[in-house]
Scaffold this active site. Structure first.
Site, PDB file in Angstrom:
ATOM      1  N   GLU A 177       0.799  -1.223   0.000  1.00  0.00           N
ATOM      2  CA  GLU A 177       0.000   0.000   0.000  1.00  0.00           C
ATOM      3  C   GLU A 177       0.835   1.279   0.000  1.00  0.00           C
ATOM      4  OE1 GLU A 177      -2.996  -0.093   3.051  1.00  0.00           O
ATOM      5  OE2 GLU A 177      -3.882  -1.929   2.301  1.00  0.00           O
ATOM      6  N   GLU A 374      -5.336  -8.636   1.104  1.00  0.00           N
ATOM      7  CA  GLU A 374      -5.960  -8.237   2.378  1.00  0.00           C
ATOM      8  C   GLU A 374      -7.433  -7.975   2.156  1.00  0.00           C
ATOM      9  OE1 GLU A 374      -4.385  -4.938   4.676  1.00  0.00           O
ATOM     10  OE2 GLU A 374      -2.328  -5.589   4.245  1.00  0.00           O
TER      11      GLU A 374
END
Ligand code: FCB
Length: 472
Positions: A177, A374
């Site tokens: 991320e 995720e």
């Protein structure tokens, strides 16, 4: 960009089967679970520093102890293996492996060496992430991700780790991320290192992308088999699709959140609209000749997709923005909540967004394998009088999102795996220990682990590759 949902996305509640080679896993990150912050030569990361800034983290919590995983690793691996998951996605703490971003530290490397062996002994495949946000503080003191040198230090760190573990780790993810590292870290300041400068976030994004590209090339040259990056995508829908200002704000969010990261990696260029939107911030002076070629030189073999929810985007400013916008140059913005259920984070539960996202990625990047690295939810779990933790909402969240993945696959998206976030309750960044994402409950006083009912359910799903009937 709109993607029409196939009829199959109307997630039927009946049983659903995934293919036998679909990868099932659980995910964690180093700072969120390890603790042992000052052991065996580890030096502070930006999160050790930031978590001590008054007001930065709920409750003044730090990752000093976290889940004490550093000392309980073998038991944790046994627990995980007992769930029947084939894969474990974890991250490595850079300041353990190269403290202060300097010389390699055999004691720190040793921990990951033992972790990998323990996983393999239990038939769990390691999926390694090099950077899940714990930059050595010493490198931040030298400018952090806003300076180019950090990308070079990252390559040294990646190579050190690959020399130690490359013979046993099949999947190498460079970054987790980078949107958060760049824009929460350097633009909104919600995350470490807590800086609040629009241009700094954009410079950081560029150096993170450069770090990805340079490291990927080095790792490939050293024989790394499967290379990837994990991005957190949003699905940006205009709050009012008839309002051109909302449509434009949604486009800008899409550019900064999604395309800014994937386009350079895949095609070696920044989106033209993003460059135009952010030109006035003067960040592109850090982009040198050859950088974009370096970022895209080594193609990724898998794209990690983190998804929690999409966003409804309005060009109207929020009544209470709660701090600077994480979108550089885009301050007139709000994300009004829709009529959707919400988790304890206040995040909307929007599984159809995951189907749309995966189909879009498939349409725009055909041939690129996708893995959901995720997905999960925080709820206020309680330990019952019988010692059990019943978490039907999390179970329903996981079920709905797996149905969304199934629907995307039915629509042609090449999704090859799914990792639940998270294996354990853990240090949830600015929320500290107040938000629980685990499928396994952690009592932070005793460090006792208790699999929740969602863990038992996920274990059955992973073992059988089937979602049970939810129609009754
Ligand atoms: C993601 C992070 C992960 C966790 C989840 C809830 O953005 O990658 O560490 O905090 O959100």
């Amino acid at each position: 960009m709109t993607t029409t949902l196939p009829a199959s996305a109307e997630a039927a509640p009946g049983p659903l089967a995934f293919p036998p080679d679909f990868r099932w896993g659980v995910a964690t990150a180093s700072y969120q679970i390890e603790g042992a912050a000052a052991e065996d030569g580890r030096t502070p990361s930006i999160w050790d520093t930031f978590s001590r800034v008054p007001g930065a983290v709920v409750g003044g919590d730090t990752g000093d102890v976290a889940c004490d995983h550093y000392h309980r690793m073998a038991d944790d691996v046994r627990l995980m293996a007992g769930l029947g998951v084939g894969w474990y996605r974890f991250s490595v703490a850079w300041p353990r492996v190269r403290p202060d971003g300097g010389a390699p530290n055999p004691a720190g490397i040793g921990f990951y060496d033992r972790l990998v062996d323990e996983l393999l002994t239990h038939d769990v495949s390691p999926w390694l992430t090099l950077y899940h946000w714990d930059l050595p503080q010493a490198l931040e003191d030298a400018g952090g991700w806003t300076v180019r040198d950090t990308a070079d230090r990252f390559v040294e760190y990646a190579v050190t780790l690959h020399e130690a573990l490359g013979d046993r780790v099949p999947v190498w993810t460079t970054l987790n991320e980078p949107w958060c590292s760049a824009f929460l870290g350097y633009t909104s300041g919600r995350h470490a290192p807590g800086r609040q400068e629009g241009a700094a976030g954009l410079r950081a994004a560029h150096h993170l992308l450069l770090a990805h590209g340079l490291a990927a090339t080095e790792l490939r040259a050293r024989g790394a088999d499967t290379l990837g990056v994990t991005l957190n995508f949003t699905v940006a829908d205009p709050a009012d699709p008839e309002d051109p200002a909302d449509v434009d704000a949604a486009r800008r969010v899409d550019a900064l959140h999604n395309r800014m990261f994937l386009e350079p990696i895949r095609h070696g260029e920044y989106p033209a609209d993003l460059l135009a939107d952010t030109e006035h911030l003067g960040w592109t002076e850090v982009v040198r000749d050859g950088d974009l070629a370096a970022i895209s030189a080594t193609p990724i073999d898998v794209l990690g997709v983190n998804y929690y929810h999409g966003d409804s985007v309005s060009a109207r400013p929020a009544a209470d923005p709660g701090g600077p916008s994480p979108f550089p140059g885009l301050d007139r913005l709000s994300m009004p909540l829709r009529d959707l259920p919400r988790t304890a984070m206040g995040w909307e539960v929007q599984p159809e967004g995951l189907t749309r996202l995966l189909l879009r990625l498939h349409d725009e990047h055909p041939g690129l394998p996708l893995v959901v690295t995720e997905n999960g939810a925080a709820y206020d779990d309680e330990v019952g009088p019988d010692g059990e933790v019943d978490d039907p909402e999390r179970l329903a969240y996981l079920d709905a999102h797996l149905r969304a993945v199934h629907a995307a696959r039915a629509g042609g998206a090449d999704v090859r795996g799914y990792f639940a976030w998270s294996f354990l309750d853990n240090f949830e960044w600015a929320e500290g220990y107040a938000k629980r994402f685990g499928i396994v409950h952690v009592d932070y006083d005793t460090q006792v682990r208790t699999p929740k009912s969602s863990a038992r359910w996920f274990s059955d799903v992973a073992r059988t590759g089937r979602l049970p009937d939810r129609s009754q």
